[in-house]
Design a protein around this motif. Structure first.
Motif, PDB file in Angstrom:
ATOM      1  N   PRO A 114      -7.409  41.793 -11.138  1.00  0.00           N
ATOM      2  CA  PRO A 114      -7.868  41.916  -9.752  1.00  0.00           C
ATOM      3  C   PRO A 114      -8.806  40.793  -9.304  1.00  0.00           C
ATOM      4  O   PRO A 114      -8.914  40.508  -8.124  1.00  0.00           O
ATOM      5  CB  PRO A 114      -8.580  43.272  -9.720  1.00  0.00           C
ATOM      6  CG  PRO A 114      -8.901  43.586 -11.136  1.00  0.00           C
ATOM      7  CD  PRO A 114      -7.876  42.876 -11.978  1.00  0.00           C
ATOM      8  N   ILE A 115      -9.450  40.139 -10.265  1.00  0.00           N
ATOM      9  CA  ILE A 115     -10.365  39.034  -9.951  1.00  0.00           C
ATOM     10  C   ILE A 115      -9.767  37.763 -10.542  1.00  0.00           C
ATOM     11  O   ILE A 115      -9.488  37.703 -11.738  1.00  0.00           O
ATOM     12  CB  ILE A 115     -11.756  39.285 -10.551  1.00  0.00           C
ATOM     13  CG1 ILE A 115     -12.334  40.614 -10.047  1.00  0.00           C
ATOM     14  CG2 ILE A 115     -12.693  38.111 -10.244  1.00  0.00           C
ATOM     15  CD1 ILE A 115     -13.464  41.151 -10.889  1.00  0.00           C
ATOM     16  N   VAL A 116      -9.563  36.747  -9.700  1.00  0.00           N
ATOM     17  CA  VAL A 116      -9.000  35.486 -10.176  1.00  0.00           C
ATOM     18  C   VAL A 116      -9.964  34.350  -9.838  1.00  0.00           C
ATOM     19  O   VAL A 116     -10.410  34.218  -8.697  1.00  0.00           O
ATOM     20  CB  VAL A 116      -7.613  35.202  -9.549  1.00  0.00           C
ATOM     21  CG1 VAL A 116      -7.072  33.859 -10.020  1.00  0.00           C
ATOM     22  CG2 VAL A 116      -6.634  36.322  -9.894  1.00  0.00           C
ATOM     23  N   VAL A 128     -12.554  31.815  -5.703  1.00  0.00           N
ATOM     24  CA  VAL A 128     -12.542  33.139  -6.326  1.00  0.00           C
ATOM     25  C   VAL A 128     -11.848  34.102  -5.370  1.00  0.00           C
ATOM     26  O   VAL A 128     -12.166  34.139  -4.177  1.00  0.00           O
ATOM     27  CB  VAL A 128     -13.981  33.630  -6.609  1.00  0.00           C
ATOM     28  CG1 VAL A 128     -13.965  35.018  -7.237  1.00  0.00           C
ATOM     29  CG2 VAL A 128     -14.725  32.642  -7.506  1.00  0.00           C
ATOM     30  N   THR A 129     -10.883  34.857  -5.907  1.00  0.00           N
ATOM     31  CA  THR A 129     -10.220  35.879  -5.104  1.00  0.00           C
ATOM     32  C   THR A 129     -10.362  37.235  -5.786  1.00  0.00           C
ATOM     33  O   THR A 129     -10.404  37.332  -7.016  1.00  0.00           O
ATOM     34  CB  THR A 129      -8.720  35.576  -4.890  1.00  0.00           C
ATOM     35  OG1 THR A 129      -8.072  35.438  -6.162  1.00  0.00           O
ATOM     36  CG2 THR A 129      -8.510  34.300  -4.089  1.00  0.00           C
ATOM     37  N   GLN A 181      -7.740  38.354  -1.944  1.00  0.00           N
ATOM     38  CA  GLN A 181      -8.561  37.919  -0.811  1.00  0.00           C
ATOM     39  C   GLN A 181      -9.620  36.939  -1.300  1.00  0.00           C
ATOM     40  O   GLN A 181     -10.362  37.219  -2.245  1.00  0.00           O
ATOM     41  CB  GLN A 181      -9.238  39.112  -0.138  1.00  0.00           C
ATOM     42  CG  GLN A 181     -10.041  38.719   1.070  1.00  0.00           C
ATOM     43  CD  GLN A 181     -10.561  39.924   1.829  1.00  0.00           C
ATOM     44  OE1 GLN A 181     -10.271  41.065   1.503  1.00  0.00           O
ATOM     45  NE2 GLN A 181     -11.328  39.659   2.856  1.00  0.00           N
ATOM     46  N   ILE A 182      -9.707  35.779  -0.634  1.00  0.00           N
ATOM     47  CA  ILE A 182     -10.696  34.768  -1.008  1.00  0.00           C
ATOM     48  C   ILE A 182     -12.090  35.302  -0.691  1.00  0.00           C
ATOM     49  O   ILE A 182     -12.359  35.756   0.421  1.00  0.00           O
ATOM     50  CB  ILE A 182     -10.458  33.450  -0.252  1.00  0.00           C
ATOM     51  CG1 ILE A 182      -9.090  32.869  -0.598  1.00  0.00           C
ATOM     52  CG2 ILE A 182     -11.572  32.447  -0.559  1.00  0.00           C
ATOM     53  CD1 ILE A 182      -8.672  31.704   0.288  1.00  0.00           C
ATOM     54  N   ALA A 196     -18.788  41.780  -3.173  1.00  0.00           N
ATOM     55  CA  ALA A 196     -17.505  42.484  -3.065  1.00  0.00           C
ATOM     56  C   ALA A 196     -17.630  43.965  -3.430  1.00  0.00           C
ATOM     57  O   ALA A 196     -16.646  44.698  -3.384  1.00  0.00           O
ATOM     58  CB  ALA A 196     -16.460  41.811  -3.955  1.00  0.00           C
ATOM     59  N   GLY A 197     -18.849  44.395  -3.803  1.00  0.00           N
ATOM     60  CA  GLY A 197     -19.069  45.810  -4.050  1.00  0.00           C
ATOM     61  C   GLY A 197     -19.283  46.205  -5.497  1.00  0.00           C
ATOM     62  O   GLY A 197     -19.386  47.395  -5.804  1.00  0.00           O
ATOM     63  N   ILE A 198     -19.342  45.243  -6.399  1.00  0.00           N
ATOM     64  CA  ILE A 198     -19.588  45.533  -7.814  1.00  0.00           C
ATOM     65  C   ILE A 198     -21.086  45.387  -8.048  1.00  0.00           C
ATOM     66  O   ILE A 198     -21.684  44.382  -7.662  1.00  0.00           O
ATOM     67  CB  ILE A 198     -18.807  44.556  -8.718  1.00  0.00           C
ATOM     68  CG1 ILE A 198     -17.311  44.704  -8.466  1.00  0.00           C
ATOM     69  CG2 ILE A 198     -19.146  44.779 -10.184  1.00  0.00           C
ATOM     70  CD1 ILE A 198     -16.459  43.660  -9.154  1.00  0.00           C
TER      71      ILE A 198
END
Length: 73
Positions: free
Chosen positions: A5-7, A19-20, A24-25, A42-44
């Motif tokens: 989920p994180i690239v 970072v996406t 989503q960028i 991003a909410g983490i």
């Protein structure tokens, strides 16, 4: 579709890595500190984000370069 989920994409010619999250960028990281901050935004929560980055979690896919390196080769 991304395998994680994180690239963290390949380093750019001017340095930094896009970072996406789920396609989503979310920003251009120039350090692990930046990456943690983007994940926090991003909410983490910060502790979890720090652990994900430090542990080379399978939730993060590093593309086109070595993990934790942000400068172009």
């Amino acid at each position: 579709m991304d395998t994680a989920p994180i690239v963290v994409h390949r380093p750019r010619g001017t340095g930094g890595r896009r970072v996406t999250v789920r396609g989503q960028i979310i920003g251009l990281a120039r350090s692990d500190k930046d990456l943690v901050e983007f994940l926090r935004q991003a909410g983490i929560d910060e502790t979890t984000a720090e652990d994900l980055v430090a542990s080379n979690s399978s939730l993060i896919e590093w593309r086109g370069g070595r993990a934790h390196e942000y400068e172009a080769a």
